[in-house]
Design a protein around this motif. Sequence first.
Motif, mmCIF file in Angstrom:
data_model
loop_
_atom_site.group_PDB
_atom_site.id
_atom_site.type_symbol
_atom_site.label_atom_id
_atom_site.label_comp_id
_atom_site.label_asym_id
_atom_site.label_seq_id
_atom_site.Cartn_x
_atom_site.Cartn_y
_atom_site.Cartn_z
ATOM 1 N N SER A 127 -70.004 84.689 -20.080
ATOM 2 C CA SER A 127 -69.592 86.075 -19.850
ATOM 3 C C SER A 127 -68.378 86.429 -20.719
ATOM 4 C CB SER A 127 -69.322 86.333 -18.363
ATOM 5 O OG SER A 127 -68.275 85.527 -17.928
ATOM 6 N N HIS A 128 -67.495 85.480 -20.932
ATOM 7 C CA HIS A 128 -66.365 85.758 -21.822
ATOM 8 C C HIS A 128 -66.834 85.931 -23.269
ATOM 9 C CE1 HIS A 128 -63.582 84.030 -18.619
ATOM 10 N NE2 HIS A 128 -63.294 85.314 -18.757
ATOM 11 N N ARG A 129 -67.824 85.183 -23.662
ATOM 12 C CA ARG A 129 -68.371 85.339 -25.013
ATOM 13 C C ARG A 129 -69.035 86.711 -25.134
ATOM 14 N NH1 ARG A 129 -68.329 84.085 -30.369
ATOM 15 N NH2 ARG A 129 -67.378 82.131 -29.730
ATOM 16 N N ASP A 130 -69.850 87.055 -24.115
ATOM 17 C CA ASP A 130 -70.593 88.316 -24.195
ATOM 18 C C ASP A 130 -69.665 89.527 -24.182
ATOM 19 O OD1 ASP A 130 -72.879 86.887 -24.324
ATOM 20 O OD2 ASP A 130 -73.456 87.173 -22.231
ATOM 21 N N SER A 131 -68.515 89.385 -23.497
ATOM 22 C CA SER A 131 -67.610 90.534 -23.440
ATOM 23 C C SER A 131 -66.557 90.477 -24.556
ATOM 24 C CB SER A 131 -66.930 90.599 -22.072
ATOM 25 O OG SER A 131 -66.213 89.405 -21.862
ATOM 26 N N ASP A 132 -66.784 89.578 -25.516
ATOM 27 C CA ASP A 132 -65.875 89.456 -26.668
ATOM 28 C C ASP A 132 -64.451 89.090 -26.279
ATOM 29 O OD1 ASP A 132 -67.424 89.664 -28.832
ATOM 30 O OD2 ASP A 132 -67.157 91.834 -29.127
ATOM 31 N N ASN A 133 -64.355 88.363 -25.174
ATOM 32 C CA ASN A 133 -63.050 88.019 -24.622
ATOM 33 C C ASN A 133 -62.634 86.594 -24.959
ATOM 34 O OD1 ASN A 133 -61.176 89.317 -23.236
ATOM 35 N ND2 ASN A 133 -62.271 89.380 -21.273
ATOM 36 N N TYR A 134 -63.386 85.956 -25.841
ATOM 37 C CA TYR A 134 -63.213 84.503 -25.980
ATOM 38 C C TYR A 134 -61.885 84.089 -26.599
ATOM 39 C CZ TYR A 134 -65.500 85.741 -30.417
ATOM 40 O OH TYR A 134 -65.854 86.338 -31.595
ATOM 41 N N PHE A 135 -61.352 84.883 -27.502
ATOM 42 C CA PHE A 135 -60.064 84.485 -28.094
ATOM 43 C C PHE A 135 -58.974 84.405 -27.039
ATOM 44 C CE2 PHE A 135 -61.572 86.128 -32.367
ATOM 45 C CZ PHE A 135 -61.639 84.870 -32.922
ATOM 46 N N SER A 136 -58.959 85.394 -26.136
ATOM 47 C CA SER A 136 -57.873 85.387 -25.144
ATOM 48 C C SER A 136 -58.040 84.230 -24.153
ATOM 49 C CB SER A 136 -57.761 86.739 -24.430
ATOM 50 O OG SER A 136 -58.964 87.041 -23.806
ATOM 51 N N VAL A 137 -59.285 83.866 -23.828
ATOM 52 C CA VAL A 137 -59.495 82.726 -22.923
ATOM 53 C C VAL A 137 -58.974 81.443 -23.572
ATOM 54 C CG1 VAL A 137 -61.275 81.260 -21.844
ATOM 55 C CG2 VAL A 137 -61.511 83.743 -21.822
ATOM 56 N N ILE A 138 -59.333 81.262 -24.822
ATOM 57 C CA ILE A 138 -58.915 80.036 -25.513
ATOM 58 C C ILE A 138 -57.404 80.022 -25.714
ATOM 59 C CG2 ILE A 138 -59.112 78.792 -27.706
ATOM 60 C CD1 ILE A 138 -62.122 79.869 -27.569
ATOM 61 N N GLU A 139 -56.873 81.156 -26.035
ATOM 62 C CA GLU A 139 -55.420 81.237 -26.214
ATOM 63 C C GLU A 139 -54.707 80.844 -24.920
ATOM 64 O OE1 GLU A 139 -53.900 85.059 -27.346
ATOM 65 O OE2 GLU A 139 -51.891 84.244 -27.661
ATOM 66 N N GLU A 140 -55.228 81.336 -23.788
ATOM 67 C CA GLU A 140 -54.603 80.998 -22.492
ATOM 68 C C GLU A 140 -54.736 79.506 -22.202
ATOM 69 O OE1 GLU A 140 -55.001 83.875 -19.258
ATOM 70 O OE2 GLU A 140 -55.736 82.200 -18.055
ATOM 71 N N GLN A 141 -55.905 78.942 -22.495
ATOM 72 C CA GLN A 141 -56.105 77.505 -22.258
ATOM 73 C C GLN A 141 -55.121 76.673 -23.085
ATOM 74 O OE1 GLN A 141 -60.301 77.250 -23.193
ATOM 75 N NE2 GLN A 141 -60.915 77.523 -21.052
ATOM 76 N N LEU A 142 -54.801 77.151 -24.278
ATOM 77 C CA LEU A 142 -53.850 76.415 -25.128
ATOM 78 C C LEU A 142 -52.407 76.676 -24.697
ATOM 79 C CD1 LEU A 142 -55.458 77.067 -28.639
ATOM 80 C CD2 LEU A 142 -55.638 75.015 -27.262
ATOM 81 N N LYS A 143 -52.112 77.923 -24.398
ATOM 82 C CA LYS A 143 -50.738 78.305 -24.040
ATOM 83 C C LYS A 143 -50.258 77.591 -22.785
ATOM 84 C CE LYS A 143 -49.122 82.801 -25.536
ATOM 85 N NZ LYS A 143 -49.456 84.204 -25.380
ATOM 86 N N GLU A 144 -51.162 77.476 -21.811
ATOM 87 C CA GLU A 144 -50.750 76.918 -20.517
ATOM 88 C C GLU A 144 -50.822 75.392 -20.484
ATOM 89 O OE1 GLU A 144 -52.984 78.995 -17.500
ATOM 90 O OE2 GLU A 144 -51.918 80.872 -17.907
ATOM 91 N N THR A 145 -51.200 74.793 -21.596
ATOM 92 C CA THR A 145 -51.279 73.323 -21.620
ATOM 93 C C THR A 145 -50.489 72.790 -22.812
ATOM 94 O OG1 THR A 145 -53.362 73.473 -22.829
ATOM 95 C CG2 THR A 145 -53.515 73.203 -20.437
ATOM 96 N N LEU A 146 -51.143 72.714 -23.944
ATOM 97 C CA LEU A 146 -50.476 72.015 -25.037
ATOM 98 C C LEU A 146 -49.301 72.769 -25.637
ATOM 99 C CD1 LEU A 146 -51.615 73.372 -27.870
ATOM 100 C CD2 LEU A 146 -53.577 71.958 -27.327
ATOM 101 N N MET A 147 -49.274 74.104 -25.513
ATOM 102 C CA MET A 147 -48.141 74.816 -26.088
ATOM 103 C C MET A 147 -46.866 74.586 -25.272
ATOM 104 S SD MET A 147 -49.569 75.676 -28.697
ATOM 105 C CE MET A 147 -48.973 76.892 -29.818
ATOM 106 N N LEU A 148 -46.988 73.987 -24.098
ATOM 107 C CA LEU A 148 -45.806 73.667 -23.298
ATOM 108 C C LEU A 148 -45.185 72.337 -23.735
ATOM 109 C CD1 LEU A 148 -47.183 74.559 -19.732
ATOM 110 C CD2 LEU A 148 -45.817 75.995 -21.247
ATOM 111 N N LEU A 149 -45.883 71.608 -24.573
ATOM 112 C CA LEU A 149 -45.388 70.288 -24.991
ATOM 113 C C LEU A 149 -44.329 70.417 -26.076
ATOM 114 C CD1 LEU A 149 -48.855 68.538 -25.411
ATOM 115 C CD2 LEU A 149 -47.213 68.123 -23.556
#
Length: 250
Positions: A127-149
């Motif tokens: 659904s995130h792919r279909d709604s063209d929302n995928y960049f923000s999902v991936i950005e959040e997954q990175l921001k809330e994990t590895l970007m905290l390192l």
Amino acid sequence: MKYIIGNWKMNKDIDDSINFLNYLKSIIDTKVNCSILIAPPIIHLPVLSNLFSGIDFVSQNIAFDDFGAYTGEVSAKMVKKYVHYSLVGHSERRQYFHENNQILYQKILMCLKYKITPILCVGESKSHRDSDNYFSVIEEQLKETLMLLNDVDLSKLMIAYEPVWAIGTGKTASLNQISEVHNYIRQILVQRLDNSKGNKIPILYGGSCNASNTSSILVRNNVDGLLVGGASLDINHFKEMIKIAYGLSS
Ligand code: PGA
């Protein structure tokens, strides 16, 4: 350096695993600039790592704490004897075991504490792919994990882009879709670290990889390897993929 990682998930008993690895052992060529890694069910790790010292193993998961009252969990402290890598946040862990980015960040810290390379899996749902929302999902997954390192720890990571809709469905992402997201992740890493460190973090692709698409995906810019599920269960098929990857790496 390229990486081909076979993620067996909850498949193969110990006898199947030994037969498979006996064959794999005869194919692996450590002189080629391509690492072949296997993520078997965790319970097999002590036996397999003892029998197959030449094969690098990956834990499919680790707990978010060192030890304690967490029935059914296995910690990084326990698996570190058998592996140099662990998957963190595979979409099946996110989906069936409700692992969120906060828990995954703790798991990454555990890996780093015990000198295990975390392979952080990220990827959007259909659904995130279909709604063209995928960049923000991936950005959040990175921001809330590895970007905290901190930068040093961040450069010890590996990342696997696995669009959820491509996993186990036979619907591999198109080459353009793969490149778009891999380039995006690379850009985030390079912005955060300096060029040389940001470019060194391996970014793997996973989602319905097989012998027919190995070559076209692996040659893409910013694709450093494949995380293979279903196709890694059959030694003949997996062997084909390894041959192709070796051909591209030598
Ligand atoms: P698949 O799984 O290759 O069967 O799509 C990939 C994965 O889940 O890592």
